[in-house]
Write a protein that holds these residues in place. Structure first.
Motif, PDB file in Angstrom:
ATOM      1  N   TRP A   1       1.210  -1.450  -0.454  1.00 27.14           N
ATOM      2  CA  TRP A   1       0.193   0.323  -0.456  1.00 27.14           C
ATOM      3  C   TRP A   1       0.551   1.654  -0.252  1.00 27.14           C
ATOM      4  O   TRP A   1       0.094   2.747  -0.456  1.00 27.14           O
ATOM      5  CB  TRP A   1      -0.689   0.393   0.813  1.00 27.14           C
ATOM      6  N   ASN A   2       2.204   1.174   0.623  1.00 21.38           N
ATOM      7  CA  ASN A   2       2.774   2.841   0.928  1.00 21.38           C
ATOM      8  C   ASN A   2       2.552   3.085  -0.563  1.00 21.38           C
ATOM      9  O   ASN A   2       3.930   2.217  -0.622  1.00 21.38           O
ATOM     10  CB  ASN A   2       4.089   2.160   1.926  1.00 21.38           C
ATOM     11  N   ASN A   3       3.012   4.704  -0.875  1.00 20.86           N
ATOM     12  CA  ASN A   3       3.194   4.530  -1.656  1.00 20.86           C
ATOM     13  C   ASN A   3       3.903   5.925  -1.580  1.00 20.86           C
ATOM     14  O   ASN A   3       3.965   7.149  -1.638  1.00 20.86           O
ATOM     15  CB  ASN A   3       1.824   5.808  -2.851  1.00 20.86           C
ATOM     16  N   SER A   4       4.448   5.973  -0.546  1.00 20.22           N
ATOM     17  CA  SER A   4       5.044   7.508  -0.126  1.00 20.22           C
ATOM     18  C   SER A   4       5.077   8.789   0.160  1.00 20.22           C
ATOM     19  O   SER A   4       5.308   9.470   0.137  1.00 20.22           O
ATOM     20  CB  SER A   4       6.871   7.503  -0.956  1.00 20.22           C
ATOM     21  N   THR A   5       3.545   8.473   0.667  1.00 23.46           N
ATOM     22  CA  THR A   5       2.997   9.740   1.032  1.00 23.46           C
ATOM     23  C   THR A   5       2.110   9.639   2.060  1.00 23.46           C
ATOM     24  O   THR A   5       1.978   7.881   2.704  1.00 23.46           O
ATOM     25  CB  THR A   5       1.630  10.360   0.060  1.00 23.46           C
ATOM     26  N   GLY A   6       1.764  10.864   2.994  1.00 23.39           N
ATOM     27  CA  GLY A   6       0.831  10.163   4.049  1.00 23.39           C
ATOM     28  C   GLY A   6       1.820   9.891   4.945  1.00 23.39           C
ATOM     29  O   GLY A   6       2.094  11.314   5.478  1.00 23.39           O
TER      30      GLY A   6
ATOM     31  N   GLY B   1       6.954  12.494  12.978  1.00 23.14           N
ATOM     32  CA  GLY B   1       7.976  12.529  12.670  1.00 23.14           C
ATOM     33  C   GLY B   1       7.438  13.707  11.584  1.00 23.14           C
ATOM     34  O   GLY B   1       6.811  14.312  11.250  1.00 23.14           O
ATOM     35  N   PRO B   2       9.137  14.273  10.854  1.00 24.95           N
ATOM     36  CA  PRO B   2       8.609  15.870   9.409  1.00 24.95           C
ATOM     37  C   PRO B   2       7.401  15.014   8.701  1.00 24.95           C
ATOM     38  O   PRO B   2       6.641  16.247   8.101  1.00 24.95           O
ATOM     39  CB  PRO B   2       9.877  15.431   9.176  1.00 24.95           C
ATOM     40  N   ARG B   3       7.047  13.167   8.296  1.00 22.76           N
ATOM     41  CA  ARG B   3       5.817  13.463   7.174  1.00 22.76           C
ATOM     42  C   ARG B   3       5.749  12.501   7.578  1.00 22.76           C
ATOM     43  O   ARG B   3       4.448  11.332   7.017  1.00 22.76           O
ATOM     44  CB  ARG B   3       6.870  13.228   6.057  1.00 22.76           C
ATOM     45  N   TYR B   4       5.061  12.430   9.070  1.00 24.26           N
ATOM     46  CA  TYR B   4       4.859  11.271   9.599  1.00 24.26           C
ATOM     47  C   TYR B   4       3.471  12.177  10.726  1.00 24.26           C
ATOM     48  O   TYR B   4       3.937  12.145  11.839  1.00 24.26           O
ATOM     49  CB  TYR B   4       5.496   9.929  10.453  1.00 24.26           C
ATOM     50  N   ASN B   5       2.349  12.229   9.945  1.00 23.32           N
ATOM     51  CA  ASN B   5       1.481  12.821  11.343  1.00 23.32           C
ATOM     52  C   ASN B   5       0.366  12.086  10.742  1.00 23.32           C
ATOM     53  O   ASN B   5      -0.815  11.715  10.328  1.00 23.32           O
ATOM     54  CB  ASN B   5       0.521  14.244  10.190  1.00 23.32           C
ATOM     55  N   ARG B   6       0.061  11.119  12.026  1.00 23.42           N
ATOM     56  CA  ARG B   6      -1.571  10.402  12.372  1.00 23.42           C
ATOM     57  C   ARG B   6      -2.589  11.151  11.507  1.00 23.42           C
ATOM     58  O   ARG B   6      -3.511  10.209  11.404  1.00 23.42           O
ATOM     59  CB  ARG B   6      -1.044   9.581  13.358  1.00 23.42           C
ATOM     60  N   ALA B   7      -2.792  12.098  12.361  1.00 20.66           N
ATOM     61  CA  ALA B   7      -3.657  13.201  11.986  1.00 20.66           C
ATOM     62  C   ALA B   7      -5.056  13.046  11.010  1.00 20.66           C
ATOM     63  O   ALA B   7      -5.796  12.568   9.991  1.00 20.66           O
ATOM     64  CB  ALA B   7      -3.753  14.167  12.311  1.00 20.66           C
ATOM     65  N   GLY B   8      -4.058  12.559   9.874  1.00 20.30           N
ATOM     66  CA  GLY B   8      -5.072  12.561   8.565  1.00 20.30           C
ATOM     67  C   GLY B   8      -5.220  11.058   8.265  1.00 20.30           C
ATOM     68  O   GLY B   8      -6.187  11.114   6.910  1.00 20.30           O
ATOM     69  N   SER B   9      -5.148  10.166   9.346  1.00 21.05           N
ATOM     70  CA  SER B   9      -5.978   9.070   9.106  1.00 21.05           C
ATOM     71  C   SER B   9      -6.616   8.933   9.894  1.00 21.05           C
ATOM     72  O   SER B   9      -7.349   7.903   9.994  1.00 21.05           O
ATOM     73  CB  SER B   9      -5.090   7.771   8.606  1.00 21.05           C
ATOM     74  N   ARG B  10      -7.331  10.059  10.450  1.00 18.37           N
ATOM     75  CA  ARG B  10      -8.399   9.582  11.807  1.00 18.37           C
ATOM     76  C   ARG B  10      -9.357  11.174  11.658  1.00 18.37           C
ATOM     77  O   ARG B  10     -10.194  11.393  12.788  1.00 18.37           O
ATOM     78  CB  ARG B  10      -7.561  10.078  13.001  1.00 18.37           C
ATOM     79  N   THR B  11      -9.611  11.481  10.503  1.00 22.39           N
ATOM     80  CA  THR B  11     -10.417  12.927  10.399  1.00 22.39           C
ATOM     81  C   THR B  11     -12.061  11.841  10.543  1.00 22.39           C
ATOM     82  O   THR B  11     -12.381  10.800  10.651  1.00 22.39           O
ATOM     83  CB  THR B  11     -10.259  13.833   9.136  1.00 22.39           C
ATOM     84  N   PRO B  12     -13.003  12.626  11.103  1.00 26.95           N
ATOM     85  CA  PRO B  12     -14.456  12.096  11.237  1.00 26.95           C
ATOM     86  C   PRO B  12     -14.908  11.212   9.750  1.00 26.95           C
ATOM     87  O   PRO B  12     -14.704  11.922   8.422  1.00 26.95           O
ATOM     88  CB  PRO B  12     -15.046  13.739  10.830  1.00 26.95           C
TER      89      PRO B  12
END
Length: 534
Positions: free
Chosen positions: A287-292, A394-405
């Protein structure tokens, strides 16, 4: 649903669904999802066909790490409701044939847990790992990784993750006279903590819950050997107790190494974006495409489910086969679509038309499938959000983007909450074209309907389940495999067409788009998929 059916039996048919409770449904208009909100949306899960729900931690917490810092294991956090609300949710789910699992944070607590506040003021308490000044050559310098005591107790404690998460003391596999804080696994503190795990499990199972997903399950015994023999022994002890007292209850691991964790006593373990083998490359290679969510330490690796077609399924296949062989009939390997720590499928350049093939794979491969809330409609990872409750790693590791309503409909706040937008737990996806449950319910060709049909097909067809036989015929583009000797599955995640030889001249279509089987050839259009009966 038969409550007494052993977990080893009911998990074989399970389709898991992970709910991040603060983001699923808000019943009281405070902007944060809650248990009553989940209960009100159970019919969506029942219609979809999932039968096992895993809730991220819902216990009392200061929420410095979104609830993974527990201040009371036996009390529901007020923002989610009450203990009675959780018992009622489990009962309402059970009436719909859905089991509810809780997230058990076994290895550490919050620094606000009464156990820790007592320990920080009592030098005789060894429920946590303390280095005393008298143990050190330089008393003012704590050992690497330790944090200064916040109480009257001199010295420092060992955290498990953030400083606010002191590690519970389950002992060290290897002691060292020069480091007296390394207590053996049979010392008083470690034995007290093992009993506490049983007490917590017994409490919630007695209220109607069906098991646990154990956070950081490999972290309990410190400085273990490469095979983690002492950690394995701890979980085997707990599994023996569970089988004797609650044989229907499931124990799932956040370990990332099924070959170790299932023989250790877990019913299943997830392939994760981290782990002891290649730092979780097996899942990331899908799955990982080096974004998110991107760990700076990860070496670039083309994902198989990318439109450019530069990936390969072989990394996943090799690791899955090794894990499956080690697990045997003792349990299961679980594969998630995403999770609260890892990017959603719809992330970065990956578009909606790429998602169906991914779900065909997820729901026909011989593992336990775990659908992260909202992935069934193609919710996307939302970039650029602020750090919230410890989400940024981390600089590019923000878990909030997968936790939205959760996006239910086109009403204000996408039907998640009646609160004003500025009071929501996290902002909604601002894309005006964001998918919703209501819109996809009205469209028989939507991802939501496809996921529902695939779940139904899996449940009606034992050969497509977690234990059916699997023969890989083509490990490239397209990926082609046969389940149980009579069901052919084809997925082509790239944008360009692909073809390969077929085991038959024709096959009966069960679910397909852009894939044909004819004249001994399989032809797959870009992003095509197919499930056929031979």
């Amino acid at each position: 649903m038969t409550p007494t059916r052993p977990a080893t039996e009911w998990l074989a048919d399970a389709v898991l669904y992970q709910i991040y409770p603060q983001s699923f449904a808000d019943s009281n208009g405070d902007g944060i999802g809650d248990l009553a909100g989940i209960e009100a949306r159970l019919d969506h899960l029942a219609w979809l066909g999932v039968d096992t729900v895993w809730l991220n931690p819902c216990f009392a917490s200061p929420f410095r790490d979104a609830g993974y810092d527990v201040a009371d294991y036996l009390t529901v956090a007020p923002r989610y409701g009450t203990d009675d609300d959780l018992a009622r949710l489990a009962d309402a789910a059970g009436h719909r044939g859905i089991r509810v699992l809780l997230d058990l944070v076994a290895g550490h607590t919050s620094d606000q847990h009464p156990w820790f506040t007592a320990s920080a003021n009592d030098p005789s308490d060894d429920r946590y790992i303390w280095a005393e000044p008298g143990h050190l050559a330089e008393p003012a310098v704590p050992p690497a990784g330790f944090v200064a005591s916040p109480g009257t107790r001199p010295g420092s404690y060992l955290p498990n993750f953030f400083d606010s998460q002191p590690a519970l003391n389950f002992g060290y596999a290897r002691t060292n006279d020069a480091e007296p804080w390394r207590l053996p696994v049979d010392a008083d503190g470690p034995r007290t903590n093992r009993q506490a795990l049983r007490d917590v499990m017994d409490h919630w199972l007695g209220l109607g819950l069906s098991g646990f997903r154990v956070d950081m399950a490999a972290s309990l015994v410190k400085d273990d050997d490469p095979g983690q023999a002492q950690t394995v022994a701890l979980w085997r002890e707990l599994r023996a107790w569970l089988d004797a007292t609650h044989p229907h209850a499931a124990l799932l691991a956040e370990w990332g190494d099924p070959a170790t964790s299932v023989p250790a006593g877990f019913h299943a373990d997830f392939l994760l974006q981290f782990g002891p083998k290649d730092d979780g490359l097996a899942l990331r290679s899908l799955w990982n495409n080096s974004t998110g969510t991107v760990n700076e330490a990860w070496e670039p690796h083309a994902a198989y489910f990318d439109a450019d077609g530069k990936g390969s399924p072989r990394t996943f296949l090799d690791d899955w086969r090794a894990a499956a062989d080690a697990v045997g009939d003792a349990g299961f390997v679980a594969v998630p679509s995403a999770n609260h720590d890892f990017s959603r499928l719809a992330c970065g350049p990956r578009t909606a038309e790429q998602l169906p093939a991914a779900f065909v794979f997820l729901l026909t491969w011989p593992t336990l499938p775990a659908i992260y809330y909202g992935d069934e409609i193609g919710m996307r990872y939302v970039p650029g959000l602020p750090d919230h409750e410890g989400s940024r790693l981390g600089p590019r590791y923000n878990r909030a983007g997968s936790r939205t309503p959760m996006q239910w409909d086109d009403s204000p706040n996408a039907g998640f909450s009646t609160a004003s937008a500025d009071r929501l737990y996290l902002p909604l996806d601002p894309d005006p074209g964001r998918p919703t449950v209501t819109a996809q319910l009205a469209d028989d060709g939507s991802l939501l309907h496809l996921v529902r049909r695939l779940i139904a097909l899996r449940k009606a067809t034992p050969e497509l389940g977690a234990k059916g036989g699997t023969e890989v015929l083509h490990a490239d583009y397209p990926l082609v495999y046969v389940r149980g000797g009579r069901h052919l599955v084809v997925v082509n995640p790239r944008r360009n067409a692909a073809e390969t030889g077929a085991p038959v001249d024709e096959a009966v279509v069960l679910e397909a788009r852009g894939v044909t089987v004819a004249d001994g050839r399989i032809r797959a259009e870009g992003f095509g998929y197919g499930v056929f009966e031979l």
